[in-house]
Enzyme design. Structure first.
Site, short mmCIF file in Angstrom:
data_model
loop_
_atom_site.label_atom_id
_atom_site.label_comp_id
_atom_site.label_asym_id
_atom_site.label_seq_id
_atom_site.Cartn_x
_atom_site.Cartn_y
_atom_site.Cartn_z
N HIS A 57 0.84 -1.22 0.00
CA HIS A 57 0.00 0.00 0.00
C HIS A 57 0.86 1.25 0.00
O HIS A 57 0.95 1.92 1.02
CB HIS A 57 -0.90 -0.01 1.22
CG HIS A 57 -2.10 0.88 1.11
ND1 HIS A 57 -2.12 2.18 1.56
CD2 HIS A 57 -3.33 0.65 0.60
CE1 HIS A 57 -3.32 2.69 1.36
NE2 HIS A 57 -4.06 1.79 0.78
N ILE A 63 1.69 4.87 1.43
CA ILE A 63 0.86 5.72 2.28
C ILE A 63 0.15 4.83 3.30
O ILE A 63 -0.16 3.67 3.02
CB ILE A 63 -0.17 6.55 1.47
CG1 ILE A 63 -1.17 5.66 0.75
CG2 ILE A 63 0.51 7.48 0.51
CD1 ILE A 63 -2.33 6.42 0.13
N GLY A 66 -6.07 4.58 5.27
CA GLY A 66 -6.97 5.39 6.07
C GLY A 66 -7.65 4.60 7.17
O GLY A 66 -7.86 5.10 8.28
N VAL A 67 -7.99 3.35 6.89
CA VAL A 67 -8.66 2.53 7.90
C VAL A 67 -7.74 2.31 9.11
O VAL A 67 -8.22 2.21 10.24
CB VAL A 67 -9.15 1.20 7.29
CG1 VAL A 67 -7.99 0.30 6.91
CG2 VAL A 67 -10.11 0.50 8.21
N GLU A 71 -8.22 3.28 12.97
CA GLU A 71 -7.93 2.30 14.03
C GLU A 71 -7.08 2.92 15.12
O GLU A 71 -7.30 2.68 16.31
CB GLU A 71 -7.24 1.06 13.44
CG GLU A 71 -6.81 0.04 14.47
CD GLU A 71 -7.95 -0.64 15.22
OE1 GLU A 71 -7.72 -1.08 16.37
OE2 GLU A 71 -9.07 -0.73 14.68
#
Length: 155
Positions: A57, A63, A66-67, A71
């Site tokens: 990723h 990067i 986003g998840v 978290e």
């Protein structure tokens, strides 16, 4: 109006691991720098190129997903709930139940120190609502409203 009082709580990683059930590679909070019980918490995560998710990723331009930023905010919220109303982490867990109004405004990349801020917006019984923000160098990266509940651990 009462003056806000910092409890000057600073938690290092070994103390965080006593509160959170998460373990490598899923611990998303490196340090807690400030807590005001029942109000807010500040902490951070240092983002390293060695993080396992960067392999996919994305290999040419890594990067932080986003998840995983969300978290990190959820984990910090769990720490705030624990400091506010201590529970036994061997018999209880805080489950993330939902998110509203999530916005991603800037990417988080290796070398960044992601500063985290979570405040309580509502708390009743074992249910907590938080607003969380993640920033790098003072620039807001991610924000959202989080919902969580403290539940009994299943055997």
């Amino acid at each position: 109006m009462a003056e806000r009082r910092s409890d000057n709580v600073s938690l290092e990683i070994h103390q965080i691991l006593q509160i959170l059930p998460h373990r490598y590679p899923f611990v998303m909070v490196d340090r807690v720098t400030e807590v005001v019980r029942d109000e807010y918490v500040r902490g951070f995560k240092c983002i390293s190129y060695n993080e396992p998710y960067f392999m996919g990723h994305f290999p040419q331009r890594p990067i932080m997903p986003g998840v995983l930023i969300l978290e990190a905010l959820s984990q910090l919220g769990g720490i705030l709930a624990y400091v506010s109303e201590p529970f036994d982490p061997t018999t209880n867990l805080m489950y993330f139940l939902g998110i509203d109004n999530a916005k991603f405004r800037r990417t988080v990349v290796p070398g960044d120190r992601m500063d985290l801020y979570v405040e309580v917006t509502h708390h009743k019984s074992n249910v907590w609502k938080f607003h969380g923000e993640a920033s790098v160098d003072g620039t807001l990266c991610t924000e959202g409203d989080l919902l969580a509940s403290i539940v009994d651990r299943q055997p």
